[in-house]
Design a protein around this motif. Structure first.
Motif, PDB file in Angstrom:
ATOM      1  N   VAL A 229       0.854  -1.197   0.000  1.00 52.17           N
ATOM      2  CA  VAL A 229       0.000   0.000   0.000  1.00 52.17           C
ATOM      3  C   VAL A 229       0.886   1.242   0.000  1.00 52.17           C
ATOM      4  O   VAL A 229       1.823   1.348   0.787  1.00 52.17           O
ATOM      5  CB  VAL A 229      -0.917  -0.006   1.247  1.00 52.17           C
ATOM      6  N   ARG A 230       0.601   2.191  -0.880  1.00 52.79           N
ATOM      7  CA  ARG A 230       1.399   3.406  -0.973  1.00 52.79           C
ATOM      8  C   ARG A 230       1.021   4.364   0.146  1.00 52.79           C
ATOM      9  O   ARG A 230      -0.153   4.671   0.338  1.00 52.79           O
ATOM     10  CB  ARG A 230       1.190   4.072  -2.338  1.00 52.79           C
ATOM     11  N   ARG A 231       2.032   4.788   0.900  1.00 54.78           N
ATOM     12  CA  ARG A 231       1.828   5.748   1.983  1.00 54.78           C
ATOM     13  C   ARG A 231       2.577   7.026   1.633  1.00 54.78           C
ATOM     14  O   ARG A 231       3.777   6.991   1.377  1.00 54.78           O
ATOM     15  CB  ARG A 231       2.350   5.214   3.325  1.00 54.78           C
ATOM     16  N   GLU A 232       1.874   8.143   1.637  1.00 62.20           N
ATOM     17  CA  GLU A 232       2.496   9.408   1.257  1.00 62.20           C
ATOM     18  C   GLU A 232       3.058  10.130   2.485  1.00 62.20           C
ATOM     19  O   GLU A 232       2.422  10.163   3.544  1.00 62.20           O
ATOM     20  CB  GLU A 232       1.499  10.308   0.536  1.00 62.20           C
ATOM     21  N   LYS A 233       4.237  10.716   2.321  1.00 66.47           N
ATOM     22  CA  LYS A 233       4.907  11.488   3.362  1.00 66.47           C
ATOM     23  C   LYS A 233       5.171  12.892   2.829  1.00 66.47           C
ATOM     24  O   LYS A 233       5.471  13.073   1.639  1.00 66.47           O
ATOM     25  CB  LYS A 233       6.241  10.845   3.754  1.00 66.47           C
ATOM     26  N   PRO A 234       5.064  13.904   3.685  1.00 65.73           N
ATOM     27  CA  PRO A 234       5.263  15.286   3.223  1.00 65.73           C
ATOM     28  C   PRO A 234       6.730  15.691   3.164  1.00 65.73           C
ATOM     29  O   PRO A 234       7.563  15.182   3.908  1.00 65.73           O
ATOM     30  CB  PRO A 234       4.520  16.101   4.283  1.00 65.73           C
ATOM     31  N   LEU A 235       6.993  16.606   2.281  1.00 65.38           N
ATOM     32  CA  LEU A 235       8.316  17.209   2.149  1.00 65.38           C
ATOM     33  C   LEU A 235       8.081  18.700   1.948  1.00 65.38           C
ATOM     34  O   LEU A 235       7.492  19.109   0.940  1.00 65.38           O
ATOM     35  CB  LEU A 235       9.052  16.615   0.947  1.00 65.38           C
ATOM     36  N   GLN A 236       8.526  19.511   2.927  1.00 64.73           N
ATOM     37  CA  GLN A 236       8.184  20.930   2.920  1.00 64.73           C
ATOM     38  C   GLN A 236       9.411  21.814   3.109  1.00 64.73           C
ATOM     39  O   GLN A 236      10.485  21.340   3.480  1.00 64.73           O
ATOM     40  CB  GLN A 236       7.160  21.215   4.029  1.00 64.73           C
ATOM     41  N   GLY A 237       9.225  23.107   2.869  1.00 65.81           N
ATOM     42  CA  GLY A 237      10.256  24.102   3.147  1.00 65.81           C
ATOM     43  C   GLY A 237      11.544  23.862   2.387  1.00 65.81           C
ATOM     44  O   GLY A 237      11.534  23.568   1.185  1.00 65.81           O
ATOM     45  N   PRO A 238      12.700  23.976   3.062  1.00 67.00           N
ATOM     46  CA  PRO A 238      14.005  23.809   2.391  1.00 67.00           C
ATOM     47  C   PRO A 238      14.149  22.480   1.664  1.00 67.00           C
ATOM     48  O   PRO A 238      14.775  22.416   0.606  1.00 67.00           O
ATOM     49  CB  PRO A 238      15.003  23.920   3.549  1.00 67.00           C
ATOM     50  N   ALA A 239      13.562  21.412   2.222  1.00 64.45           N
ATOM     51  CA  ALA A 239      13.662  20.105   1.565  1.00 64.45           C
ATOM     52  C   ALA A 239      12.921  20.107   0.238  1.00 64.45           C
ATOM     53  O   ALA A 239      13.403  19.569  -0.767  1.00 64.45           O
ATOM     54  CB  ALA A 239      13.106  19.016   2.479  1.00 64.45           C
ATOM     55  N   ALA A 240      11.727  20.715   0.201  1.00 62.44           N
ATOM     56  CA  ALA A 240      10.962  20.813  -1.047  1.00 62.44           C
ATOM     57  C   ALA A 240      11.689  21.690  -2.054  1.00 62.44           C
ATOM     58  O   ALA A 240      11.722  21.384  -3.256  1.00 62.44           O
ATOM     59  CB  ALA A 240       9.567  21.367  -0.753  1.00 62.44           C
ATOM     60  N   GLN A 241      12.287  22.770  -1.585  1.00 63.66           N
ATOM     61  CA  GLN A 241      13.026  23.653  -2.485  1.00 63.66           C
ATOM     62  C   GLN A 241      14.259  22.956  -3.059  1.00 63.66           C
ATOM     63  O   GLN A 241      14.602  23.129  -4.232  1.00 63.66           O
ATOM     64  CB  GLN A 241      13.421  24.925  -1.741  1.00 63.66           C
ATOM     65  N   ALA A 242      14.930  22.159  -2.256  1.00 62.72           N
ATOM     66  CA  ALA A 242      16.083  21.400  -2.739  1.00 62.72           C
ATOM     67  C   ALA A 242      15.661  20.370  -3.783  1.00 62.72           C
ATOM     68  O   ALA A 242      16.371  20.142  -4.774  1.00 62.72           O
ATOM     69  CB  ALA A 242      16.783  20.708  -1.576  1.00 62.72           C
ATOM     70  N   LEU A 243      14.497  19.752  -3.580  1.00 64.44           N
ATOM     71  CA  LEU A 243      13.984  18.809  -4.564  1.00 64.44           C
ATOM     72  C   LEU A 243      13.642  19.528  -5.865  1.00 64.44           C
ATOM     73  O   LEU A 243      13.920  19.020  -6.967  1.00 64.44           O
ATOM     74  CB  LEU A 243      12.756  18.096  -4.008  1.00 64.44           C
ATOM     75  N   ASN A 244      13.046  20.727  -5.760  1.00 64.37           N
ATOM     76  CA  ASN A 244      12.758  21.534  -6.955  1.00 64.37           C
ATOM     77  C   ASN A 244      14.033  21.780  -7.760  1.00 64.37           C
ATOM     78  O   ASN A 244      14.052  21.647  -8.987  1.00 64.37           O
ATOM     79  CB  ASN A 244      12.138  22.878  -6.559  1.00 64.37           C
TER      80      ASN A 244
END
Length: 371
Positions: A229-244
């Motif tokens: 089962v796929r479980r989603e986890k959040p990624l926010q702030g600096p981590a999201a910007q680094a992924l961008n």
């Protein structure tokens, strides 16, 4: 008496292939299967040299498990030296066959793991489990106590709490490689202390963007959840910007999220391996001048430790990490909680030089002589 015949690796591989297939059929994670196969290969070699028997001949009696423990765990003797009972000829044969890395005893964790694998091997065949015998359990427990009394402790990897993480991130200025490593470190750490197998397993299709500063990434089968089962986890702030930033320099519609790099910063189509994730952590720690025993697991333990340090409820931490065992996560969590606890800072709240000498004596009735 130990067998004098040399070990043949191809024969050992044949003798453990069936065991590996049984674990795979049971739905065990690939990394775990590899560790099981390594343990069973060792058991097969040791049994052949020690008892001239094969692993699949039938259930092993508890006496064999007892012999395995005393053969491989070091214990202090009457002269203060450490000893173990594995015959030197057997030890040398295991090393020569590349079944064992070096002569000498094994660590307690390695012996415990190999006994656990042996136990599962027996359970899959509905055989009596020698590891459950009282004599085996008692010997293992007392051996651990003996090692602890002699100062032998289980070594844990250094946890990447906030300050070392920031120091590692500060080194990620070397072009495409730095962009990738920054995104990897932040996703693995901020995204819940991901295991290296989970990091390398992430695919582009597992990502879902909510806004400029928020991503969700999905986990499928992991070490502690094989439901699929796929479980989603959040990624926010600096981590999201680094992924961008990483997705901007390495755009892709499918395939592994974190990929290898060629010289010159060219992005490959193939993904990273678990060992490469560990090397990235070690390399960034070295570049930052950080002392410690760093590994991929340092990110996971660091996330939990820092969460305890910042007072995040344990339930929320475990929802992110997906730890199943409270006892497993509590060691790191409690260590982090105590870092900023008032109980660990009693002297800093009342400096000794601010307390009149008379009051210091009254507050400490036991003198050095009394102790």
């Amino acid at each position: 008496m130990p067998s004098s015949q040399p070990l043949v690796l191809t024969e050992l591989a044949d003798s453990t292939r069936a065991a590996a297939e049984a674990f795979i059929a049971a739905g065990t994670a690939a990394n775990t299967v590899r560790s099981y196969q390594s343990a069973l290969t060792y058991w097969s070699a040791w049994l052949r040299l020690r008892y001239r028997r094969s692993l699949g001949d039938g259930a092993l009696p508890p006496e064999v498990a007892v012999q395995f423990i005393v053969d491989h765990l070091a214990r202090p003797d009457t002269s203060g030296n450490w000893t173990h009972l594995l015959p030197p000829a057997v030890d040398a044969a295991l090393v020569e066959a590349k079944i064992k890395g070096k002569p000498g005893p094994l660590s307690f964790s390695t012996v415990s793991h190999r006994l656990a694998v042996l136990a599962k091997w027996h359970r899959l065949r509905n055989w009596d489990n020698p590891s459950e015998a009282p004599a085996v359990k008692t010997l293992l427990r007392e051996a651990r106590k003996a090692q602890a009394r002699q100062g032998v402790s289980v070594r844990k990897k250094t946890a990447v709490v906030l300050e070392p993480l920031q120091a590692m991130l500060a080194t990620c200025t070397d072009g495409v490689r730095g962009t990738r490593d920054r995104a990897l470190l932040l996703l693995a750490w901020s995204g819940g202390g991901r295991r290296r197998s989970e990091i390398v397993g992430l695919q582009i299709g597992d990502l879902r963007r909510l806004d400029a500063d928020t991503w969700l990434y999905a986990l499928g089968t992991t070490k502690t959840d094989s439901s699929g089962v796929r479980r989603e986890k959040p990624l926010q702030g600096p981590a999201a910007q680094a992924l961008n930033a990483w997705l901007a320099v390495a755009p892709a519609c499918e395939g592994p999220l974190f990929r290898r790099l060629y010289k010159g910063g060219r992005v490959a189509a193939s993904g990273l391996s678990g060992d490469q994730v560990a090397r990235i952590v070690k390399r960034r720690a070295a570049m930052a001048g950080l002392d410690g025993d760093w590994a991929a697991h340092s990110l996971r333990s660091g996330f939990v430790t820092e969460a305890g340090r910042q007072g995040v409820p344990l339930g929320e931490v475990m929802a992110m990490t997906e730890h199943r065992s409270v006892s497993t996560v509590m060691g790191y969590f409690q260590a982090g909680s105590l870092l900023d606890s008032q109980a660990s800072q009693l002297l800093s709240s009342t400096p000794l030089d601010a307390v009149p000498p008379g009051e210091r004596t009254a507050a400490a009735p036991h003198t050095a002589q009394e102790c």
